[in-house]
Design a protein around this motif. Structure first.
Motif, PDB file in Angstrom:
ATOM      1  N   THR A 191       5.059  -2.066   6.096  1.00 13.24           N
ATOM      2  CA  THR A 191       4.903  -2.870   6.716  1.00 13.24           C
ATOM      3  C   THR A 191       3.958  -4.515   6.484  1.00 13.24           C
ATOM      4  O   THR A 191       3.084  -4.291   5.213  1.00 13.24           O
ATOM      5  CB  THR A 191       3.801  -1.747   7.069  1.00 13.24           C
ATOM      6  OG1 THR A 191       3.559  -2.332   8.768  1.00 13.24           O
ATOM      7  CG2 THR A 191       3.052  -1.142   6.861  1.00 13.24           C
ATOM      8  N   HIS A 192       3.917  -5.359   7.339  1.00 15.81           N
ATOM      9  CA  HIS A 192       3.153  -5.787   7.078  1.00 15.81           C
ATOM     10  C   HIS A 192       1.640  -5.535   8.478  1.00 15.81           C
ATOM     11  O   HIS A 192       0.742  -6.240   7.474  1.00 15.81           O
ATOM     12  CB  HIS A 192       3.296  -7.633   7.785  1.00 15.81           C
ATOM     13  CG  HIS A 192       3.543  -7.724   8.964  1.00 15.81           C
ATOM     14  ND1 HIS A 192       4.948  -6.943   9.957  1.00 15.81           N
ATOM     15  CD2 HIS A 192       2.854  -7.719  10.016  1.00 15.81           C
ATOM     16  CE1 HIS A 192       4.801  -7.210  11.217  1.00 15.81           C
ATOM     17  NE2 HIS A 192       3.860  -7.544  11.771  1.00 15.81           N
ATOM     18  N   ASP A 193       1.669  -4.771   8.554  1.00 14.83           N
ATOM     19  CA  ASP A 193       0.688  -4.446   9.594  1.00 14.83           C
ATOM     20  C   ASP A 193      -0.187  -3.181   8.377  1.00 14.83           C
ATOM     21  O   ASP A 193      -0.246  -2.347   9.193  1.00 14.83           O
ATOM     22  CB  ASP A 193       0.734  -3.185  10.810  1.00 14.83           C
ATOM     23  CG  ASP A 193      -0.462  -3.517  11.818  1.00 14.83           C
ATOM     24  OD1 ASP A 193      -1.213  -3.138  11.545  1.00 14.83           O
ATOM     25  OD2 ASP A 193       0.795  -2.880  12.935  1.00 14.83           O
ATOM     26  N   GLN A 194      -1.615  -4.022   8.582  1.00 16.13           N
ATOM     27  CA  GLN A 194      -2.279  -2.796   7.991  1.00 16.13           C
ATOM     28  C   GLN A 194      -3.174  -1.904   7.977  1.00 16.13           C
ATOM     29  O   GLN A 194      -3.216  -1.006   7.701  1.00 16.13           O
ATOM     30  CB  GLN A 194      -3.579  -3.751   7.453  1.00 16.13           C
ATOM     31  CG  GLN A 194      -3.881  -4.639   8.147  1.00 16.13           C
ATOM     32  CD  GLN A 194      -5.650  -3.576   8.685  1.00 16.13           C
ATOM     33  OE1 GLN A 194      -6.231  -2.969   7.952  1.00 16.13           O
ATOM     34  NE2 GLN A 194      -5.642  -4.581   9.044  1.00 16.13           N
ATOM     35  N   LEU A 195      -2.850  -1.847   9.365  1.00 16.67           N
ATOM     36  CA  LEU A 195      -3.495  -0.687  11.007  1.00 16.67           C
ATOM     37  C   LEU A 195      -2.188   0.263  10.544  1.00 16.67           C
ATOM     38  O   LEU A 195      -2.453   1.532  10.286  1.00 16.67           O
ATOM     39  CB  LEU A 195      -3.398  -1.108  12.201  1.00 16.67           C
ATOM     40  CG  LEU A 195      -4.077  -0.171  13.451  1.00 16.67           C
ATOM     41  CD1 LEU A 195      -5.481   0.639  12.346  1.00 16.67           C
ATOM     42  CD2 LEU A 195      -3.959  -0.376  14.667  1.00 16.67           C
ATOM     43  N   GLU A 196      -1.442   0.189  10.677  1.00 18.61           N
ATOM     44  CA  GLU A 196       0.679   1.474  10.659  1.00 18.61           C
ATOM     45  C   GLU A 196      -0.188   2.330   8.782  1.00 18.61           C
ATOM     46  O   GLU A 196      -0.269   3.179   8.984  1.00 18.61           O
ATOM     47  CB  GLU A 196       1.409   0.705  10.533  1.00 18.61           C
ATOM     48  CG  GLU A 196       2.295   0.456  11.246  1.00 18.61           C
ATOM     49  CD  GLU A 196       3.275  -0.088  12.095  1.00 18.61           C
ATOM     50  OE1 GLU A 196       4.079  -0.338  10.405  1.00 18.61           O
ATOM     51  OE2 GLU A 196       4.019  -0.450  12.959  1.00 18.61           O
ATOM     52  N   ALA A 197      -0.597   0.789   7.944  1.00 22.77           N
ATOM     53  CA  ALA A 197      -0.530   1.883   6.728  1.00 22.77           C
ATOM     54  C   ALA A 197      -1.699   2.630   6.402  1.00 22.77           C
ATOM     55  O   ALA A 197      -1.614   4.268   6.067  1.00 22.77           O
ATOM     56  CB  ALA A 197      -0.489   0.508   5.257  1.00 22.77           C
ATOM     57  N   VAL A 198      -2.540   2.302   6.862  1.00 21.76           N
ATOM     58  CA  VAL A 198      -4.005   2.887   7.844  1.00 21.76           C
ATOM     59  C   VAL A 198      -4.020   3.892   7.964  1.00 21.76           C
ATOM     60  O   VAL A 198      -4.670   5.161   7.153  1.00 21.76           O
ATOM     61  CB  VAL A 198      -5.556   2.514   7.599  1.00 21.76           C
ATOM     62  CG1 VAL A 198      -6.434   3.182   8.147  1.00 21.76           C
ATOM     63  CG2 VAL A 198      -5.687   1.182   6.694  1.00 21.76           C
ATOM     64  N   THR A 199      -3.346   4.412   9.028  1.00 18.42           N
ATOM     65  CA  THR A 199      -3.288   5.742   9.562  1.00 18.42           C
ATOM     66  C   THR A 199      -1.735   6.243   9.537  1.00 18.42           C
ATOM     67  O   THR A 199      -2.312   7.658   9.771  1.00 18.42           O
ATOM     68  CB  THR A 199      -2.599   4.979  11.458  1.00 18.42           C
ATOM     69  OG1 THR A 199      -1.913   4.147  11.095  1.00 18.42           O
ATOM     70  CG2 THR A 199      -4.354   4.509  11.989  1.00 18.42           C
ATOM     71  N   MET A 200      -1.028   5.697   8.489  1.00 18.72           N
ATOM     72  CA  MET A 200       0.036   6.923   8.062  1.00 18.72           C
ATOM     73  C   MET A 200      -0.062   7.285   7.158  1.00 18.72           C
ATOM     74  O   MET A 200       0.768   8.640   7.095  1.00 18.72           O
ATOM     75  CB  MET A 200       1.506   5.783   8.738  1.00 18.72           C
ATOM     76  CG  MET A 200       1.385   5.962  10.373  1.00 18.72           C
ATOM     77  SD  MET A 200       2.671   4.697  10.983  1.00 18.72           S
ATOM     78  CE  MET A 200       4.355   5.919  10.209  1.00 18.72           C
ATOM     79  N   ALA A 201      -0.079   6.454   6.200  1.00 16.26           N
ATOM     80  CA  ALA A 201      -0.380   6.305   4.391  1.00 16.26           C
ATOM     81  C   ALA A 201      -1.005   7.467   3.764  1.00 16.26           C
ATOM     82  O   ALA A 201      -2.319   7.772   4.220  1.00 16.26           O
ATOM     83  CB  ALA A 201       0.319   5.408   3.979  1.00 16.26           C
ATOM     84  N   ASP A 202      -0.140   8.280   3.045  1.00 13.32           N
ATOM     85  CA  ASP A 202      -1.405   9.052   2.135  1.00 13.32           C
ATOM     86  C   ASP A 202      -2.137   7.880   0.669  1.00 13.32           C
ATOM     87  O   ASP A 202      -3.393   8.608   0.331  1.00 13.32           O
ATOM     88  CB  ASP A 202       0.058  10.184   1.310  1.00 13.32           C
ATOM     89  CG  ASP A 202      -0.074  11.137   2.487  1.00 13.32           C
ATOM     90  OD1 ASP A 202      -0.968  12.096   3.277  1.00 13.32           O
ATOM     91  OD2 ASP A 202       0.789  11.304   2.061  1.00 13.32           O
ATOM     92  N   LYS A 203      -1.129   7.197   0.390  1.00 17.79           N
ATOM     93  CA  LYS A 203      -1.458   5.824  -0.766  1.00 17.79           C
ATOM     94  C   LYS A 203      -1.320   4.650   0.291  1.00 17.79           C
ATOM     95  O   LYS A 203       0.571   4.343   0.791  1.00 17.79           O
ATOM     96  CB  LYS A 203      -1.088   6.014  -2.074  1.00 17.79           C
ATOM     97  CG  LYS A 203      -1.884   7.222  -2.323  1.00 17.79           C
ATOM     98  CD  LYS A 203      -1.774   7.647  -4.276  1.00 17.79           C
ATOM     99  CE  LYS A 203      -2.535   8.592  -4.783  1.00 17.79           C
ATOM    100  NZ  LYS A 203      -1.154   8.522  -5.998  1.00 17.79           N
TER     101      LYS A 203
END
Length: 365
Positions: A191-203
């Motif tokens: 993803t280019h959307d860091q908000l997606e990464a912060v809310t979904m990812a373990d890492k």
């Protein structure tokens, strides 16, 4: 599901490094997001894991298997794309069943697997519809279902939510994360959307210019960025960065701006500044750690309001400190206007200091 290991993975095009010696481990059942701006190498990295392009160097393991030379069909992975890639002339059931038919499964096994996936994703009532009769969110569920029926070792997802509207994207983030947790699925998500990464990812694996900049939990990446790139990319709004010069007077150390104001440093921050490779220091601060004063205040530095952005429950104010811009968050009840003179106070316990030459975060010696 399985562990995925990248060891010194390289992808070159002539003299250009699209992926530059990337090493990381995705644990079994872990959700890892590859994030970064366009052209940073995240999709190329995903495609290398999928086998959609040849690797130039390094090794990729899925489970205990070295997959460098394996075709995509032999890697036991499933991909979910940005455009869903559904067959328009096939029903939802037929779309879900298609990869199983290609593997020549028996008809009862196909029906069982399709129904199991449909129940998990709550699309049983859609099985007789064609893709054009579905909403964007429903089409995304079908795309997920087609990956799920294969029971792969790893799910690879390439910006799967980017075609959805903002409200549906938030809803699908929650559903994707629940889907991953319920199945204990190993997911690599671009993803280019860091908000997606912060809310979904373990890492999060933050990339820039083909180089892995930082690989850690979202909380660690947010709280302890390793360099100014990560600091400026992760967070909404991003961390404010102010280039300054370290000045020593006797036993005291301060940061001086080109405009002439000085910010005294605490002993801990002074030790960090002393570890820099030169006197060039970049001060970093999150909006929530900065205080705005309307009158001169001890320890605060002068600035001028540039823009005021009300968002409902919080107001973001951009303040010019010379040529640098600092973002401050205020309660909506605080009256503030563009061009108003203000004073900015940085929290010494929460500010970040970076080496102005290397851009790396400074640590106390």
């Amino acid at each position: 599901m399985a562990q995925v290991v990248l060891r010194e993975v390289v992808k070159t095009y002539g003299n250009l490094y699209a992926v530059n010696h990337v090493s990381l481990t995705v644990e079994d059942g872990e959700f890892v997001a590859l994030v970064g701006p366009s052209g940073c190498g995240k999709t190329t990295t995903l495609n290398l894991v999928a086998g959609l392009m040849p690797i130039s160097g390094g090794d990729i393991y899925i489970g205990d298997t070295l997959v460098n030379d394996l075709d995509p069909k032999d890697r036991d992975i499933a991909m979910v794309f940005q455009n869903y890639a559904l067959y328009p002339n096939k029903t939802v059931f037929q779309n879900l069943a298609f990869p199983l038919k290609m593997r020549k499964l028996a008809k009862p096994d196909i029906e069982r697997k399709v129904m199991e996936a449909a129940k998990v994703l709550d699309i049983v009532h859609l099985l007789k519809r064609l893709p054009r009769e579905l909403s964007g969110g429903q089409q995304q569920r079908v795309a997920l279902g087609r990956a799920l029926v294969r029971d792969p070792k790893v799910f690879l997802m390439d910006e799967p939510l980017s075609n959805l509207d903002a409200k549906l994207r938030v809803q699908m983030r929650s559903e994707l994360k629940r889907f991953q947790r319920d199945l204990s699925a190993t997911v690599i998500y671009v993803t280019h959307d860091q908000l997606e990464a912060v809310t979904m990812a373990d890492k999060m694996a933050v990339m820039s210019g083909g180089v892995l900049q930082q690989y850690d939990s979202p909380a660690q990446v947010f709280d302890n960025p390793v360099n100014t790139f990560v600091a400026s990319f992760v967070g909404s709004p991003a961390m404010s960065l102010v280039p300054l010069t370290a000045v020593t007077r006797g036993t005291d150390m301060s940061l001086q701006s080109p405009e002439g104001w000085n910010l005294s440093l605490s002993p801990a921050n002074a030790r960090k500044a002393l570890s820099a490779s030169s006197d060039k220091i970049v001060l970093g601060a999150r909006h929530s750690t900065v205080r705005l004063h309307k009158q001169a205040s001890p320890g605060a530095v002068p600035g001028k309001v540039y823009t005021v952005e009300p968002t409902g429950d919080i107001t973001f104010v951009q303040v010019y400190l010379g040529a640098a811009v600092v973002v401050v968050s205020l309660e909506p009840s605080v009256a503030i206007s563009p061009d108003e003179p203000v004073w900015i106070e940085f929290d010494q316990n929460k500010m970040h200091l970076f080496d102005g030459e290397t851009t790396m975060a400074l640590k106390a010696a």
